[in-house]
Write a protein that holds these residues in place. Structure first.
Motif, PDB file in Angstrom:
ATOM      1  N   ASP A 196     -14.669  28.024   0.408  1.00  0.00           N
ATOM      2  CA  ASP A 196     -13.234  27.766   0.385  1.00  0.00           C
ATOM      3  C   ASP A 196     -12.948  26.271   0.298  1.00  0.00           C
ATOM      4  OD1 ASP A 196     -12.692  30.437   0.546  1.00  0.00           O
ATOM      5  OD2 ASP A 196     -12.278  30.447   2.693  1.00  0.00           O
ATOM      6  N   VAL A 197     -13.666  25.473   1.107  1.00  0.00           N
ATOM      7  CA  VAL A 197     -13.471  24.028   1.097  1.00  0.00           C
ATOM      8  C   VAL A 197     -13.824  23.461  -0.272  1.00  0.00           C
ATOM      9  CG1 VAL A 197     -14.286  21.837   2.051  1.00  0.00           C
ATOM     10  CG2 VAL A 197     -13.841  23.751   3.587  1.00  0.00           C
ATOM     11  N   LEU A 198     -14.977  23.866  -0.800  1.00  0.00           N
ATOM     12  CA  LEU A 198     -15.430  23.330  -2.080  1.00  0.00           C
ATOM     13  C   LEU A 198     -14.570  23.800  -3.239  1.00  0.00           C
ATOM     14  CD1 LEU A 198     -19.301  23.538  -1.646  1.00  0.00           C
ATOM     15  CD2 LEU A 198     -17.865  21.504  -1.619  1.00  0.00           C
ATOM     16  N   SER A 199     -14.088  25.036  -3.190  1.00  0.00           N
ATOM     17  CA  SER A 199     -13.250  25.527  -4.284  1.00  0.00           C
ATOM     18  C   SER A 199     -11.927  24.776  -4.337  1.00  0.00           C
ATOM     19  CB  SER A 199     -12.996  27.036  -4.148  1.00  0.00           C
ATOM     20  OG  SER A 199     -12.269  27.325  -2.970  1.00  0.00           O
ATOM     21  N   GLN A 200     -11.367  24.442  -3.177  1.00  0.00           N
ATOM     22  CA  GLN A 200     -10.145  23.642  -3.144  1.00  0.00           C
ATOM     23  C   GLN A 200     -10.404  22.251  -3.715  1.00  0.00           C
ATOM     24  OE1 GLN A 200      -7.099  24.354  -2.559  1.00  0.00           O
ATOM     25  NE2 GLN A 200      -6.208  22.298  -2.529  1.00  0.00           N
ATOM     26  N   ASN A 201     -11.537  21.647  -3.317  1.00  0.00           N
ATOM     27  CA  ASN A 201     -11.894  20.336  -3.851  1.00  0.00           C
ATOM     28  C   ASN A 201     -12.100  20.405  -5.366  1.00  0.00           C
ATOM     29  OD1 ASN A 201     -13.116  17.441  -3.333  1.00  0.00           O
ATOM     30  ND2 ASN A 201     -14.548  18.495  -4.678  1.00  0.00           N
ATOM     31  N   ASN A 202     -12.779  21.452  -5.830  1.00  0.00           N
ATOM     32  CA  ASN A 202     -13.068  21.571  -7.260  1.00  0.00           C
ATOM     33  C   ASN A 202     -11.799  21.760  -8.088  1.00  0.00           C
ATOM     34  OD1 ASN A 202     -15.762  21.274  -6.718  1.00  0.00           O
ATOM     35  ND2 ASN A 202     -16.225  23.459  -6.771  1.00  0.00           N
ATOM     36  N   LEU A 203     -10.817  22.428  -7.514  1.00  0.00           N
ATOM     37  CA  LEU A 203      -9.537  22.590  -8.200  1.00  0.00           C
ATOM     38  C   LEU A 203      -8.883  21.226  -8.426  1.00  0.00           C
ATOM     39  CD1 LEU A 203      -7.260  24.387  -9.317  1.00  0.00           C
ATOM     40  CD2 LEU A 203      -6.364  24.553  -6.975  1.00  0.00           C
ATOM     41  N   LEU A 204      -8.880  20.401  -7.378  1.00  0.00           N
ATOM     42  CA  LEU A 204      -8.309  19.054  -7.499  1.00  0.00           C
ATOM     43  C   LEU A 204      -9.147  18.193  -8.445  1.00  0.00           C
ATOM     44  CD1 LEU A 204      -7.389  18.363  -3.766  1.00  0.00           C
ATOM     45  CD2 LEU A 204      -5.812  18.844  -5.636  1.00  0.00           C
ATOM     46  N   ALA A 205     -10.462  18.388  -8.420  1.00  0.00           N
ATOM     47  CA  ALA A 205     -11.337  17.622  -9.311  1.00  0.00           C
ATOM     48  C   ALA A 205     -11.038  17.931 -10.775  1.00  0.00           C
ATOM     49  CB  ALA A 205     -12.805  17.937  -9.000  1.00  0.00           C
ATOM     50  N   GLU A 206     -10.750  19.192 -11.068  1.00  0.00           N
ATOM     51  CA  GLU A 206     -10.414  19.560 -12.446  1.00  0.00           C
ATOM     52  C   GLU A 206      -9.084  18.923 -12.875  1.00  0.00           C
ATOM     53  OE1 GLU A 206     -12.105  20.982 -14.859  1.00  0.00           O
ATOM     54  OE2 GLU A 206     -13.789  20.956 -13.471  1.00  0.00           O
ATOM     55  N   ARG A 207      -8.166  18.820 -11.945  1.00  0.00           N
ATOM     56  CA  ARG A 207      -6.902  18.127 -12.247  1.00  0.00           C
ATOM     57  C   ARG A 207      -7.169  16.656 -12.548  1.00  0.00           C
ATOM     58  NH1 ARG A 207      -2.977  20.514  -7.432  1.00  0.00           N
ATOM     59  NH2 ARG A 207      -2.964  22.687  -8.141  1.00  0.00           N
ATOM     60  N   ASN A 208      -8.022  16.039 -11.728  1.00  0.00           N
ATOM     61  CA  ASN A 208      -8.391  14.639 -11.981  1.00  0.00           C
ATOM     62  C   ASN A 208      -9.041  14.504 -13.351  1.00  0.00           C
ATOM     63  OD1 ASN A 208      -7.516  14.027  -9.400  1.00  0.00           O
ATOM     64  ND2 ASN A 208      -9.558  13.832  -8.526  1.00  0.00           N
ATOM     65  N   ARG A 209      -9.951  15.427 -13.664  1.00  0.00           N
ATOM     66  CA  ARG A 209     -10.679  15.353 -14.929  1.00  0.00           C
ATOM     67  C   ARG A 209      -9.722  15.474 -16.108  1.00  0.00           C
ATOM     68  NH1 ARG A 209     -14.290  18.491 -13.520  1.00  0.00           N
ATOM     69  NH2 ARG A 209     -15.833  16.904 -13.006  1.00  0.00           N
ATOM     70  N   GLY A 210      -8.767  16.372 -15.983  1.00  0.00           N
ATOM     71  CA  GLY A 210      -7.776  16.530 -17.042  1.00  0.00           C
ATOM     72  C   GLY A 210      -6.951  15.273 -17.241  1.00  0.00           C
ATOM     73  N   TYR A 211      -6.596  14.618 -16.142  1.00  0.00           N
ATOM     74  CA  TYR A 211      -5.841  13.363 -16.209  1.00  0.00           C
ATOM     75  C   TYR A 211      -6.670  12.284 -16.906  1.00  0.00           C
ATOM     76  CZ  TYR A 211      -3.578   9.062 -14.583  1.00  0.00           C
ATOM     77  OH  TYR A 211      -2.985   7.812 -14.519  1.00  0.00           O
ATOM     78  N   PHE A 212      -7.941  12.157 -16.507  1.00  0.00           N
ATOM     79  CA  PHE A 212      -8.805  11.140 -17.104  1.00  0.00           C
ATOM     80  C   PHE A 212      -8.992  11.377 -18.603  1.00  0.00           C
ATOM     81  CE2 PHE A 212     -10.903  11.035 -12.682  1.00  0.00           C
ATOM     82  CZ  PHE A 212     -10.037  10.039 -12.253  1.00  0.00           C
ATOM     83  N   GLU A 213      -9.177  12.634 -18.975  1.00  0.00           N
ATOM     84  CA  GLU A 213      -9.374  12.952 -20.395  1.00  0.00           C
ATOM     85  C   GLU A 213      -8.112  12.649 -21.206  1.00  0.00           C
ATOM     86  OE1 GLU A 213     -10.664  16.996 -20.473  1.00  0.00           O
ATOM     87  OE2 GLU A 213     -12.718  16.518 -19.799  1.00  0.00           O
ATOM     88  N   ALA A 214      -6.970  12.955 -20.630  1.00  0.00           N
ATOM     89  CA  ALA A 214      -5.713  12.708 -21.338  1.00  0.00           C
ATOM     90  C   ALA A 214      -5.468  11.212 -21.539  1.00  0.00           C
ATOM     91  CB  ALA A 214      -4.548  13.326 -20.571  1.00  0.00           C
ATOM     92  N   LYS A 215      -5.959  10.403 -20.617  1.00  0.00           N
ATOM     93  CA  LYS A 215      -5.751   8.952 -20.676  1.00  0.00           C
ATOM     94  C   LYS A 215      -6.925   8.199 -21.298  1.00  0.00           C
ATOM     95  CE  LYS A 215      -1.816   8.639 -18.262  1.00  0.00           C
ATOM     96  NZ  LYS A 215      -0.615   7.911 -18.727  1.00  0.00           N
ATOM     97  N   ASN A 216      -7.950   8.937 -21.746  1.00  0.00           N
ATOM     98  CA  ASN A 216      -9.168   8.315 -22.289  1.00  0.00           C
ATOM     99  C   ASN A 216      -9.798   7.344 -21.292  1.00  0.00           C
ATOM    100  OD1 ASN A 216      -8.998   9.678 -24.737  1.00  0.00           O
ATOM    101  ND2 ASN A 216      -7.820   8.055 -25.723  1.00  0.00           N
ATOM    102  N   ILE A 217      -9.927   7.816 -20.048  1.00  0.00           N
ATOM    103  CA  ILE A 217     -10.539   7.009 -18.996  1.00  0.00           C
ATOM    104  C   ILE A 217     -11.952   7.538 -18.739  1.00  0.00           C
ATOM    105  CG2 ILE A 217     -10.418   6.307 -16.571  1.00  0.00           C
ATOM    106  CD1 ILE A 217      -7.344   6.720 -16.784  1.00  0.00           C
ATOM    107  N   LEU A 218     -12.939   6.700 -18.989  1.00  0.00           N
ATOM    108  CA  LEU A 218     -14.324   7.061 -18.676  1.00  0.00           C
ATOM    109  C   LEU A 218     -14.534   6.856 -17.179  1.00  0.00           C
ATOM    110  CD1 LEU A 218     -17.302   7.718 -19.373  1.00  0.00           C
ATOM    111  CD2 LEU A 218     -17.635   5.255 -19.741  1.00  0.00           C
ATOM    112  N   THR A 219     -14.796   7.945 -16.470  1.00  0.00           N
ATOM    113  CA  THR A 219     -14.924   7.873 -15.012  1.00  0.00           C
ATOM    114  C   THR A 219     -16.355   8.148 -14.591  1.00  0.00           C
ATOM    115  OG1 THR A 219     -12.648   8.646 -14.795  1.00  0.00           O
ATOM    116  CG2 THR A 219     -14.012   8.706 -12.819  1.00  0.00           C
TER     117      THR A 219
END
Length: 315
Positions: free
Chosen positions: A104-127
């Motif tokens: 449960d803890v990791l799935s919540q974190n992974n959901l937020l991580a995917e949001r971060n990843r989508g933001y980075f991809e949209a902005k062309n930010i290499l993270t």
């Protein structure tokens, strides 16, 4: 206490600070990492309890309610109700429940991580998520990288440490925008912290964001931050068996930087043995041997970095 990794921290222990700004104080920060809290599963829903389980707490209410209330015409009913209600939750966590809680803890974190990843991809930010044990030379590697490439690439940095602004101040001296996350007793960064940090840091489009995680080869391996690449740094002053001692970190990494190679003549570290162990864990792992202090091998690291940002922007 964090059910996933066991580190101790709470909502108020995480602090976000930008060098030169004086209005960052710990009590104004927040994050969703409820480390002293335990999950309870009740009727399919998760509840947070800020107090330890198996709690029999007695509420000795000051107004004792004696149900023999003398309701006379004057309504002088002294109701002192004294209900000592012991509600004892016998939460015995079986192995299967513990596993479910971690998921449960990791799935919540992974959901937020995917949001971060989508933001980075949209902005062309290499993270990049830079991970290592303490003392491997991550910050020195960052300082030299930014100093050598800042005329070609735009950098931003998120620094993760339990305490102090030391590393953020070092990066700030290079001219790169940086924010320090102090995790208190927490032993890793999580996706929620990164989401809050990038809002404060205002990372530019078409740039490189480097996250220097808390020095730890165990817990950070469990938490996806939304990065494009995880870069694990080891130094020749450590044991060459690190990859098989801490397999999760090497299994989840894309690049392994072997740092401090200028010290090889003075230490008992076999580079090929370390690579062999690492490839047993992750046969896709790429290796770059460098000395962040002398500059030896850094050109190979820069070549990889430029290729990675080129792919983000143009592919």
């Amino acid at each position: 206490m964090c059910n996933t990794c066991g580190c101790e921290g709470d909502q108020n222990s995480t602090k976000f600070s930008i060098p030169g700004q004086e209005d960052n104080h710990p009590h104004s920060q927040d994050h969703s990492h409820d480390h002293e809290h335990s999950f309870e599963q009740t009727t399919g829903r998760k509840h947070l309890h800020p107090h330890p389980h198996t709690h029999s707490h007695e509420h000795a209410h000051p107004h004792e309610h004696s149900h023999e209330q003398s309701h006379d015409n004057e309504h002088s009913h002294e109701h002192t109700h004294h209900h000592v209600h012991e509600h004892e939750h016998g939460h015995t966590h079986s192995g299967s429940k513990v596993v479910q809680l971690e998921q449960d803890v990791l799935s919540q974190n992974n959901l937020l991580a995917e949001r971060n990843r989508g933001y980075f991809e949209a902005k062309n930010i290499l993270t990049l998520n830079l991970v290592s044990s303490p003392g491997s030379g991550k910050t020195t590697l960052l300082e030299r990288t930014i100093t050598d490439l800042k005329s070609e690439l735009s950098f931003s940095v998120i620094e993760g440490d339990q305490q102090t602004m030391n590393d953020a101040n070092r990066i700030n001296a290079t001219g790169a925008p940086v924010i320090q996350i102090n995790t208190g007793n927490g032993c890793h960064l999580d996706a929620d912290m990164i989401q809050k940090a990038i809002k404060k840091l205002e990372v530019k489009d078409n740039s490189v964001l480097i996250i220097e995680n808390v020095g730890n080869l165990v817990c950070p391996s469990l938490f996806d931050l939304g990065e494009a690449y995880r870069v694990v740094v080891i130094s020749v002053t450590e044991g060459d068996d690190k990859p098989i001692k801490y397999p999760n970190m090497f299994n989840t990494s894309d690049i392994c930087i072997i740092n401090k190679i200028d010290l090889l003549p003075y230490v008992d570290f076999k580079v090929e043995k370390a690579k062999e162990y690492a490839l047993q864990v992750n046969h896709h792992l790429q290796f770059i041997e460098v000395s962040a202090k002398t500059g030896e091998g850094m050109d190979k690291w820069y070549e990889w970095l430029k290729g990675a940002i080129w792919k983000i922007i143009f592919l």
